[in-house]
Design a protein around this motif. Structure first.
Motif, PDB file in Angstrom:
ATOM      1  N   ARG A  23      -7.389  -1.004   0.737  1.00 58.49           N
ATOM      2  CA  ARG A  23      -6.431  -0.025   0.209  1.00 58.49           C
ATOM      3  C   ARG A  23      -7.092   1.323  -0.025  1.00 58.49           C
ATOM      4  N   SER A  26      -7.916   3.072   3.199  1.00 53.47           N
ATOM      5  CA  SER A  26      -6.720   3.649   3.815  1.00 53.47           C
ATOM      6  C   SER A  26      -6.269   4.900   3.063  1.00 53.47           C
ATOM      7  N   TYR A  27      -6.375   4.928   1.732  1.00 52.61           N
ATOM      8  CA  TYR A  27      -6.062   6.150   0.972  1.00 52.61           C
ATOM      9  C   TYR A  27      -6.948   7.301   1.421  1.00 52.61           C
ATOM     10  N   ILE A  30      -6.075   8.433   5.093  1.00 47.83           N
ATOM     11  CA  ILE A  30      -4.797   9.139   5.145  1.00 47.83           C
ATOM     12  C   ILE A  30      -4.920  10.536   4.549  1.00 47.83           C
TER      13      ILE A  30
END
Length: 84
Positions: A23, A26-27, A30
């Motif tokens: 997670r 991915s943060y 992005i």
């Protein structure tokens, strides 16, 4: 502020379990990729567009910050409910 947020995400990547690392990675990907697209195009800065780019970057910062806060609240809520 964005640098501090990225440092916090990198710290969390190193200190969390494998499931949570995905997670946070991915943060980070992005947020950096979206900001990279904003700042890469020189046309975004012509004609007074720099304020719009900075505002868009600020919106992305707030979105990632709110997402991290909500993520932390959900994780803490799940941990409390599992313990009981």
């Amino acid at each position: 502020m964005y640098g501090l947020l990225c440092c916090y995400i990198i710290y969390k990547i190193g200190s969390e379990s494998k499931r949570n690392k995905f997670r946070f990675i991915s943060y980070l990907i992005i947020s950096l990729s979206l900001n990279g697209f904003l700042f890469y195009d020189a046309e975004n800065f012509k004609g007074g567009g720099s304020l719009a780019v900075l505002f868009s970057s600020g919106v992305l910062f707030l979105f990632i910050l709110v997402t991290l806060i909500l993520d932390a609240l959900v994780i803490n809520w799940k941990r409390k409910n599992v313990i009981r």
